[in-house]
Design an enzyme around this catalytic site. Sequence first.
Site, PDB file in Angstrom:
ATOM      1  N   LEU A   1       3.668   5.269   7.152  1.00 38.07           N
ATOM      2  CA  LEU A   1       4.767   6.152   7.528  1.00 38.07           C
ATOM      3  C   LEU A   1       5.299   6.835   6.280  1.00 38.07           C
ATOM      4  O   LEU A   1       5.373   6.230   5.201  1.00 38.07           O
ATOM      5  CB  LEU A   1       5.878   5.349   8.211  1.00 38.07           C
ATOM      6  CG  LEU A   1       6.980   6.160   8.892  1.00 38.07           C
ATOM      7  CD1 LEU A   1       6.396   6.973  10.051  1.00 38.07           C
ATOM      8  CD2 LEU A   1       8.083   5.246   9.411  1.00 38.07           C
TER       9      LEU A   1
ATOM     10  N   SER B   1      13.065  13.331   9.169  1.00 39.69           N
ATOM     11  CA  SER B   1      11.643  13.422   8.826  1.00 39.69           C
ATOM     12  C   SER B   1      11.292  14.723   8.131  1.00 39.69           C
ATOM     13  O   SER B   1      10.140  14.966   7.796  1.00 39.69           O
ATOM     14  CB  SER B   1      10.787  13.284  10.089  1.00 39.69           C
ATOM     15  OG  SER B   1      10.853  14.497  10.838  1.00 39.69           O
TER      16      SER B   1
ATOM     17  N   HIS C   1       9.341  17.784   2.741  1.00 40.66           N
ATOM     18  CA  HIS C   1       8.405  18.227   3.784  1.00 40.66           C
ATOM     19  C   HIS C   1       7.704  19.504   3.336  1.00 40.66           C
ATOM     20  O   HIS C   1       8.367  20.508   3.059  1.00 40.66           O
ATOM     21  CB  HIS C   1       9.161  18.466   5.090  1.00 40.66           C
ATOM     22  CG  HIS C   1       8.261  18.496   6.281  1.00 40.66           C
ATOM     23  ND1 HIS C   1       7.304  19.477   6.461  1.00 40.66           N
ATOM     24  CD2 HIS C   1       8.148  17.673   7.340  1.00 40.66           C
ATOM     25  CE1 HIS C   1       6.657  19.242   7.578  1.00 40.66           C
ATOM     26  NE2 HIS C   1       7.144  18.146   8.136  1.00 40.66           N
TER      27      HIS C   1
ATOM     28  N   ARG D   1      11.340  17.936  12.238  1.00 39.55           N
ATOM     29  CA  ARG D   1      11.675  17.924  13.671  1.00 39.55           C
ATOM     30  C   ARG D   1      11.960  16.533  14.228  1.00 39.55           C
ATOM     31  O   ARG D   1      11.847  16.307  15.420  1.00 39.55           O
ATOM     32  CB  ARG D   1      10.531  18.530  14.458  1.00 39.55           C
ATOM     33  CG  ARG D   1       9.257  17.772  14.243  1.00 39.55           C
ATOM     34  CD  ARG D   1       8.093  18.436  14.935  1.00 39.55           C
ATOM     35  NE  ARG D   1       6.875  17.696  14.676  1.00 39.55           N
ATOM     36  CZ  ARG D   1       5.676  18.068  15.087  1.00 39.55           C
ATOM     37  NH1 ARG D   1       5.544  19.170  15.776  1.00 39.55           N
ATOM     38  NH2 ARG D   1       4.618  17.337  14.824  1.00 39.55           N
TER      39      ARG D   1
ATOM     40  N   ASP E   1       9.358   6.209  15.104  1.00 36.47           N
ATOM     41  CA  ASP E   1       9.203   7.631  14.811  1.00 36.47           C
ATOM     42  C   ASP E   1       9.583   8.400  16.070  1.00 36.47           C
ATOM     43  O   ASP E   1       8.985   8.201  17.126  1.00 36.47           O
ATOM     44  CB  ASP E   1       7.735   7.896  14.428  1.00 36.47           C
ATOM     45  CG  ASP E   1       7.472   9.346  14.075  1.00 36.47           C
ATOM     46  OD1 ASP E   1       6.366   9.627  13.581  1.00 36.47           O
ATOM     47  OD2 ASP E   1       8.358  10.205  14.300  1.00 36.47           O
TER      48      ASP E   1
ATOM     49  N   GLU F   1       0.827  -1.196   0.000  1.00 38.06           N
ATOM     50  CA  GLU F   1       0.000   0.000   0.000  1.00 38.06           C
ATOM     51  C   GLU F   1       0.863   1.248   0.000  1.00 38.06           C
ATOM     52  O   GLU F   1       1.810   1.367   0.796  1.00 38.06           O
ATOM     53  CB  GLU F   1      -0.910   0.043   1.232  1.00 38.06           C
ATOM     54  CG  GLU F   1      -1.729   1.332   1.269  1.00 38.06           C
ATOM     55  CD  GLU F   1      -2.527   1.538   2.547  1.00 38.06           C
ATOM     56  OE1 GLU F   1      -2.441   0.705   3.458  1.00 38.06           O
ATOM     57  OE2 GLU F   1      -3.258   2.557   2.611  1.00 38.06           O
TER      58      GLU F   1
ATOM     59  N   ASP G   1      10.174  12.254  17.578  1.00 41.56           N
ATOM     60  CA  ASP G   1       9.777  13.612  17.256  1.00 41.56           C
ATOM     61  C   ASP G   1      10.312  14.533  18.343  1.00 41.56           C
ATOM     62  O   ASP G   1      10.050  14.291  19.518  1.00 41.56           O
ATOM     63  CB  ASP G   1       8.252  13.624  17.279  1.00 41.56           C
ATOM     64  CG  ASP G   1       7.695  14.739  16.478  1.00 41.56           C
ATOM     65  OD1 ASP G   1       8.201  15.847  16.622  1.00 41.56           O
ATOM     66  OD2 ASP G   1       6.749  14.484  15.710  1.00 41.56           O
TER      67      ASP G   1
END
Lengths: 455, 454
Positions: free
Chosen positions: B356, B193, B363, B196, B142, B74, B144
């Site tokens: 993800l 990412s 970004h 941040r 992940d 997917e 952050d």
Amino acid sequence: MEVVRSQKKPSSAAASADVVSNIPLYRSPPTLEVRLEDFERFAVDRLLVLRGISDGLARGKKPDEMEKLVNDLWKANMRHPQASEVINKDIISHFVLRLVYCRTEELRKWFLSIETTLFRYRFRLESSDVHRALMTELGIPYKVVTNAEFEGLKDKLTQVARSVSQPLPTSDGTYYKVPFEEVPELVASRRVFIQKGYAYVALNQVVSFIIPHFRSHLSKALVLTNRKWTSMIREQEKDRLTPIVEALSTSYLGPDYSQAKELGEMSLKDIDQVARTAFPLCMRHLFDTLREDHHLKHGGRMQLGLFLKGVGLKLDDALAFWKAEFSQKVGAERFDKEYAYGIRHNYGKEGKRTDYTPYSCQKIILSTPGVGDHHGCPYRHFSEENLRAALGKMGVSSRALDDVIEKAKTKHYQLACTLTYEAVHGSSCDAGINHPNQYFSDSQKILEAKKLSTA
Amino acid sequence: MTKEEEQNGRDDMLIDDPEHQNAQLDAFPDGFNPNYLKVYYGRLFPHADMFKWMSYGNDGKHPACDQSYFGRREFSFTLDNDIYLRFQSFNSASELENGIKDKCPFKIDIGPVYSVDPSKRLAYAQSGDNIFTPVERELVFDIDISDYDDARYCCSGADVCLDCWPLMTIAVKVIDTALRDDFGFNHILWVYSGRRGVHCWVCDGKARRLNNEQRAAIADYFRLYKGNSNSKSKVSLLGPALHPFLVRSYVDVLRDFFEEKLLCSQQLLSDERYEKILEMIPDESITSELRGKWQDSRRPASGKDVNVVRWEQLKHLLQSGKQKAPGIRRCVEEIVFSFTYPRLDMEVSKHMNHLLKAPFCVHPKTGRVCVPINPAICDEFDPTNVPTLSKLLGEINTAGLQAEGDKVWDRTSMGKSIRYFRESFLQPLLKSCKEEIEGSHSVKVQQAKNSLNW
């Protein structure tokens, strides 16, 4: 598994596997022949064990207490005159109960939970040879850590053991090396040392990864059994096994109190006092309502009437009792015409002369009282307010009351009743309340003993 | 005129004189722009590499290769105007490339490989029994920096600077080491990412085949914070000893980072801030003693940073032989852990079907490319220097007229990243996949032979 009527002796399933383990994993139904009598009897015996465990858990027993309870229950119920047949009884009873408990989501959940608990505690009592045999049977790729490996890892293993307050590893102890994916519980709680994808598991931790395997296998098996049952077995066996299976899940397994031999008679003049001191809440409520309203609807008449029969009230006394009340509302004539017959029927003096047995807790809990009814289980149907008031009237202290309410709220109705019993009489009831007449007879015993000691 | 220039429609773009390079770069304003994105997808985004990665060797000719594998993966696209397209799937490298160039998604997410083509999932829903279900998915993490807001004073929320970014660096070090040494994983990709934080993709076959329970177990292995919203950073290190993983993390990474970097860069024991650390010490007599020392003191004569001095005093008091309670000695570690230990988003890792963001996306808020981070030299990674769309476009323009075809990326700041991706991650991964596919195939063949024998 073939069920036969003959006296043929079943062959042993255990003989084929040279397994040291006497805890079967129940991976596949045994290819045995089982006598029809054994089919039901074994299942009933196992059910007593499972119910006992369920009760112990609901009471919040600690692991040590549970271990003892499981051991006692197993010894008491799962014996067999022939030692070689013990394991067959174990296996057969499990598979029969699978049929019984596969049929709804709720039944499956209960069975899965209790069988897993049973397995867990039986496992705890076994030796490490048995543990290894089970791991092999489950196909868990474990390796025993060699002495050389152990020396290299000792520091780290000690660190882990200390971090979770476990016994420290010794060179004569056993450690297993398994892929970390096999023991997610232990990894998640950092209770094992892992290195390059392998977890180093101590002997006493083995149970925590065997259990999930057992559980998930049984869970899947139950779903499959249900499918087979509904698509094939239920119809095929409708004259033989199906009635037994269907009855087992709701069966009450204690004495039926249809003959109140032990207690002797109950005379009418004692009844009010006895109601106050020895009746469980359900019957007390019906009794008080009857005294107040001089009437009870059918459900209430059945529940209370049969209970009173079990308590030792003779037919003549019963008729007099009910008439005294009802005639205040509907008149003596109408009582004779419309209600007396019913009472006589309960005592087996009319119609097909069945001597009806007083209702067990299970049956009472399942009943559905409607508007104007007062039967059923009050722990289930009363609002919290009403329950508090009623229990207060029975003399339950406010501290015990909160516990009772909590049990009632979490649907442990019989446990709530048991706690009430314990609060009222100040003594414990380990077996738990399963039948209103049991509550009564146990209460009477305590009151008698108290009377004697103060005399 | 080249293609990009046509699209931009501005004559002053046509400059091939190197002297004017700087002016050129200024001509592309910073940030994000759908037109720039189109150019990016056209010239820079590594479509073929992404395809190879996601195929895990199944795009080969070997009989054991599963030709349906890539098509069962997917993807989801977030388009302009927040239009969100889920359950996108592609059957070949060119389909993937055309799909991306066509739709020009602002964000591309990667989901799991399902049992059947996700775009056909509804056909299978009818037969009940959960035929449509994830079967493989990388183990992902992940991290952050906005989850560290109570550990940093220089920035908050989505902002990042070179003072607080190192918190991400040490998180990478701690987790990466554990993934390799403890869990035995080898094919790990760390990615910036874009704003941040960092993402981690663990791509070993074993990792891809983990079920949700096992993923949750790994996430819990890494979890340390048990606090609620009031005490989010409360770390509770009970027990007479720490698990070897925590010990290693502390000794190798966290302690030095805290003492040598974070204390000073965040001024953690300054007059305005030391109270917060004192709150973590459950002994009144110690905290009042420290408070007394610090309230009175002026700048230390030695010229040493006041934070360092105070930390020494704190440690001395907590770890001195006089302290009997184990909880007190442990306070020092607790303070260090609570500021520096990695804070993972548990939900991301626990579920196979979590989507993800794909590496090499841009970004939308910063215009920065989500480039890989080399964990071996993660100390050198500078988030403020990551290539942006505008910078890249400027570079393309400069390189554009000289370079040909796909080699354009090599003449830009992307070159380094793509080379790293290919050489350090993709190639070893594909080699191992090939071995796995061929290996399990020959096992099966052997088994078939054996079963036919009798």
